[in-house]
Design a protein around this motif. Structure first.
Motif, PDB file in Angstrom:
ATOM      1  N   SER B 113      46.337  39.505  46.201  1.00  0.00           N
ATOM      2  CA  SER B 113      45.091  39.136  45.542  1.00  0.00           C
ATOM      3  C   SER B 113      43.889  39.582  46.363  1.00  0.00           C
ATOM      4  O   SER B 113      42.750  39.427  45.933  1.00  0.00           O
ATOM      5  CB  SER B 113      45.023  37.620  45.380  1.00  0.00           C
ATOM      6  OG  SER B 113      44.971  37.028  46.653  1.00  0.00           O
ATOM      7  N   HIS B 228      36.923  31.245  40.036  1.00  0.00           N
ATOM      8  CA  HIS B 228      36.292  32.060  39.009  1.00  0.00           C
ATOM      9  C   HIS B 228      37.231  32.299  37.837  1.00  0.00           C
ATOM     10  O   HIS B 228      36.975  33.205  37.039  1.00  0.00           O
ATOM     11  CB  HIS B 228      35.887  33.423  39.593  1.00  0.00           C
ATOM     12  CG  HIS B 228      35.062  33.301  40.826  1.00  0.00           C
ATOM     13  ND1 HIS B 228      33.805  32.754  40.836  1.00  0.00           N
ATOM     14  CD2 HIS B 228      35.330  33.633  42.107  1.00  0.00           C
ATOM     15  CE1 HIS B 228      33.330  32.765  42.059  1.00  0.00           C
ATOM     16  NE2 HIS B 228      34.232  33.290  42.860  1.00  0.00           N
ATOM     17  N   GLU B 230      40.122  33.589  37.810  1.00  0.00           N
ATOM     18  CA  GLU B 230      40.878  34.843  37.889  1.00  0.00           C
ATOM     19  C   GLU B 230      42.293  34.501  38.315  1.00  0.00           C
ATOM     20  O   GLU B 230      42.495  33.848  39.334  1.00  0.00           O
ATOM     21  CB  GLU B 230      40.250  35.791  38.914  1.00  0.00           C
ATOM     22  CG  GLU B 230      38.846  36.220  38.551  1.00  0.00           C
ATOM     23  CD  GLU B 230      38.160  36.917  39.720  1.00  0.00           C
ATOM     24  OE1 GLU B 230      38.490  36.601  40.879  1.00  0.00           O
ATOM     25  OE2 GLU B 230      37.304  37.764  39.464  1.00  0.00           O
ATOM     26  N   CYS B 232      45.620  35.180  40.035  1.00  0.00           N
ATOM     27  CA  CYS B 232      46.097  36.057  41.091  1.00  0.00           C
ATOM     28  C   CYS B 232      47.593  36.309  40.973  1.00  0.00           C
ATOM     29  O   CYS B 232      48.060  37.405  41.254  1.00  0.00           O
ATOM     30  CB  CYS B 232      45.797  35.440  42.453  1.00  0.00           C
ATOM     31  SG  CYS B 232      44.086  34.939  42.621  1.00  0.00           S
TER      32      CYS B 232
END
Lengths: 274, 437
Positions: B113, B228, B230, B232
């Motif tokens: 990540s 956020h 996102e 990973c």
């Protein structure tokens, strides 16, 4: 002459060996040596090298002192093998009493005569293998149930809970347990029912809960109707009417270890209201 | 040791409880356990407690030559160890499957990540780069190791300070911590793993399963998310069939949870920074609280001593006077001497043996009586448990071998040798074949 010997023994040990009576109630660590009271005043015909414990060799030993769990005899002193608080109980007949160490332990070591809760792991031929939390699974014969005969086998499946006691439990052999007492009656032992929750606590908590007049148990009994089984191997099986009640009981018993009695009373009163 | 088997009773109870939406510790379906982060005195050392699961993380750094195909990047190395104190089932060499799985997941979550900027770890391209090594140790296993380990790893990385380096032309200067303050690593974002456990073929789901729940689960879904939103890493194990709505729902929940956990991490780091700046005390000794075990604590209870005097007088009046004291010892044979009166005040050996059989309960009464006199001393009250609870063989033997009918008899020096004569028969009779210790 005996005095000189006693003084020499003390100075040899240096500052390591302390008198047991001064350490009562304090934390002792493994490896410490403790002197028994009569070794401080070497009087009479006995010299400082006497062993005042257990084996009754004639009348040379004046006072019998028993060393309980956590202590070992080393020469003429007590050697501490577990860390915890040193306790002493006077014996009424003047026998010198018992010394032991209150220690905290979660791993169970099978002891003969203990009642434990085991989980059946295997069925092989005539015996069941039961996991009791020790280093080896215990063996339980299918005839060791009340009313069991060769034709009439008990209804025990793998994964069932068993409440029984040890008849053989030493460090050289695998432990053996039975579900009947010496008269052949079950006396509460056998397969534990299907519902309910099994959880694990420390051995010290079990001993506290099994002490006579345990307040915690009395208060718990007033809350809900319940069935409860204590195993000396740290396992408790509890069953109440609903799952919610069973969970509450399990959490209370686990938390009792770290709560003072005031906190406990508060919690019980709050539960009793709701 | 082999792992403790799960009994049918527990499995049934847990599944039923989950169907009723009840968890063992009273949490809701989407609740995490209490997360506690504490830092050690060194930079890069932290302990994360997720409920009772504890992971220790330690970061260290070293200057090494870079990998050949990545000449300008530093090296990150992760290592998770399952310590033997975490669970009795963890033995060296025994837990390889679980270990490999956890290590792979951690690597994917943190290295792939790119949460740490590896370019900034380069000192001299192609020659010297920093190798950052993260060592994680599992100290206690109560379920959901992966979440606790990922939090510990990222917190340790955020907390770590590496020595400062300056490059001037060909010269490279490595400053010691005394010369220049160590420099933190550059962290882009904070990924956190969130675990979901599925039961009854995907019908029920729980976040942050505890150890019992992990035993009965059908499958596990781990999603690593940052604040956020996102993703990973995502991994599903256990071979359960999941619908895409379930996976989407889980990822949304994971996003929310990760945001909460990231906030907690930032707060913990901020607190530690503040304490160190103000010169206060920091380290494990301060932050890890002591728990008190109250099992051995006996409460002091007021004892009713109103009628003790009368009782004592009664008992004194009823007992026989002690026999005449003869101070010179009589030597019967080498090794056997007697001090005291000639008659045996224990009575007939046979009589007292029979009485012994059915006075088992009297023993307890007598001992309790002895306690009334000494109860105010709290230290002595440990005796309340002993005669019955501690099933140590020595205790029982002790009670039987010294049958004591009149403990309150006022004895003078006649105690010791007289006792040997009477109970000499009893040990043989009463010994219950206890192992010779």
């Amino acid at each position: 002459m005996a005095d000189a010997a006693a003084v020499a023994a003390k100075s040899l040990a240096g500052s390591r060996a302390r008198a047991a009576s001064t350490v009562l109630g304090q934390v002792v660590l493994p490896g410490e040596e403790l002197l028994l009271p009569e070794q401080e005043d070497a009087e009479g015909p006995e010299s400082a090298g006497q062993r005042p414990l257990r084996l009754n060799a004639g009348t040379r030993s004046r006072v019998r002192v028993v060393c309980g769990p956590g202590l070992r005899r080393s020469g003429d002193r007590l050697l501490v093998t577990k860390c915890g608080r040193l306790r002493h109980k006077e014996h009424g007949g003047g026998g010198g009493g018992v010394y032991w160490v209150d220690s905290q332990q979660k791993r169970y070591v099978p002891v003969k005569g203990d009642h434990v809760i085991g989980i059946v792991t295997a069925k092989s031929g005539d015996i069941f293998k039961v996991d009791v939390g020790g280093s080896e699974p215990a063996s339980l014969s299918y005839l060791a149930f009340e009313g069991a005969t060769k034709r009439n086998r008990p209804n025990v499946q793998v994964g069932d809970l068993i409440y029984g006691q040890f008849v053989v439990a030493n460090k050289d052999m695998e432990p053996e347990m039975v579900c009947i007492d010496s008269c052949g009656r079950a006396n509460g032992m056998g397969v534990i029912g299907q519902d309910g929750l099994l959880f694990k606590v420390t051995l010290g908590l079990i001993r506290k809960l099994l002490a006579p007049d345990c307040e915690i148990l009395q208060e718990v009994g007033k809350l809900y109707p319940l069935e409860i089984v204590f195993g000396m191997n740290g396992r408790i099986w509890v069953k109440a009417k609903t799952i919610q009640q069973t969970l509450i009981l399990a959490n209370i018993l686990e938390a009792c270890e770290h709560m003072t009695s005031d906190q406990r009373k508060q919690i019980f009163s709050r539960l009793a209201e709701s | 040791m082999k792992e403790t088997p799960l009994s049918n009773c527990e499995r049934r109870f847990l599944l039923r409880a989950i169907e009723e939406k009840k968890r063992l510790d009273g949490r809701q379906t989407y609740d995490y356990r209490n997360i506690k982060i504490s830092f050690g005195t060194d930079y890069g050392c932290c302990i994360v407690e997720l409920g009772k699961t504890r992971v220790l993380g330690q970061v260290s750094c070293e200057l090494v030559s870079p990998k050949l195909n990545r000449a300008t990047e530093g090296i990150l190395f992760f290592n998770l160890e399952l310590s033997q104190m975490a669970a009795p089932a963890f033995e060296p060499g025994r837990q390889s499957d679980l270990l490999v799985k956890l290590n792979r997941l951690l690597e994917r979550c943190l290295r792939n990540s790119k949460c740490i900027d590896t370019e900034s770890l380069c000192v001299v391209a192609g020659e010297k780069v920093w190798q950052i090594r993260v060592d994680l140790h599992l100290l206690n296993h109560d379920g959901n190791i992966i979440d606790a380990a990922s939090i510990a790893a990222i917190v340790a990385l955020c907390h770590f300070r590496r020595p400062d380096v300056s490059v001037q032309g060909e010269e490279v200067t490595l400053y010691t911590p005394e010369e220049r303050d160590p420099v933190p690593l550059s962290v882009h974002h904070v990924p956190v793993c969130v675990s979901f456990a599925f039961f009854q073929q995907g019908t029920f789901l729980l976040v942050d399963p505890s150890e019992r729940e992990e035993r009965v689960m059908d499958g596990l879904l781990v999603i690593a998310v940052n604040k956020h939103r996102e993703i990973c890493t995502i991994q599903s194990s256990g071979g359960i069939m999941l619908l895409k709505e379930q996976v989407l729902r889980c990822s949304k929940i994971a996003g929310v949870k990760a945001a909460e956990i990231t906030e907690l991490i930032q707060k913990a780091l901020e607190n530690d920074r503040k304490v160190r700046k103000e010169g206060g005390k920091f380290g494990f000794a301060e932050s890890i609280a002591n728990q008190r075990i109250t099992t051995f604590k006996m409460e002091e209870a007021p004892v009713d001593t109103s009628d003790v005097e009368e009782k004592a007088e009664e008992i004194i009046a009823e007992t026989e006077p002690p026999p005449e004291v003869v101070s010179k010892p009589l030597l019967w044979s080498p090794g056997t001497a007697q001090i005291g009166g000639v008659e045996n005040s224990w009575g007939d050996p046979e009589e007292s043996e029979q009485e012994e059989e059915d006075t088992g309960s009297d023993e307890a009464v007598l001992l309790d009586g002895a306690e009334v006199d000494t109860a105010p001393e709290a230290s002595n009250s440990g005796s309340q448990d002993t005669p019955i609870v501690l099933s140590d063989s020595e205790e029982e033997e002790m009670i039987i071998l010294e049958p004591d009918k009149n403990p309150k008899k006022i004895r003078t020096q006649t105690v010791s040798t007289k006792q040997e004569k009477a109970p000499s028969k009893k040990p043989v009779k009463k010994r219950k074949k206890k192992t010779a210790n």
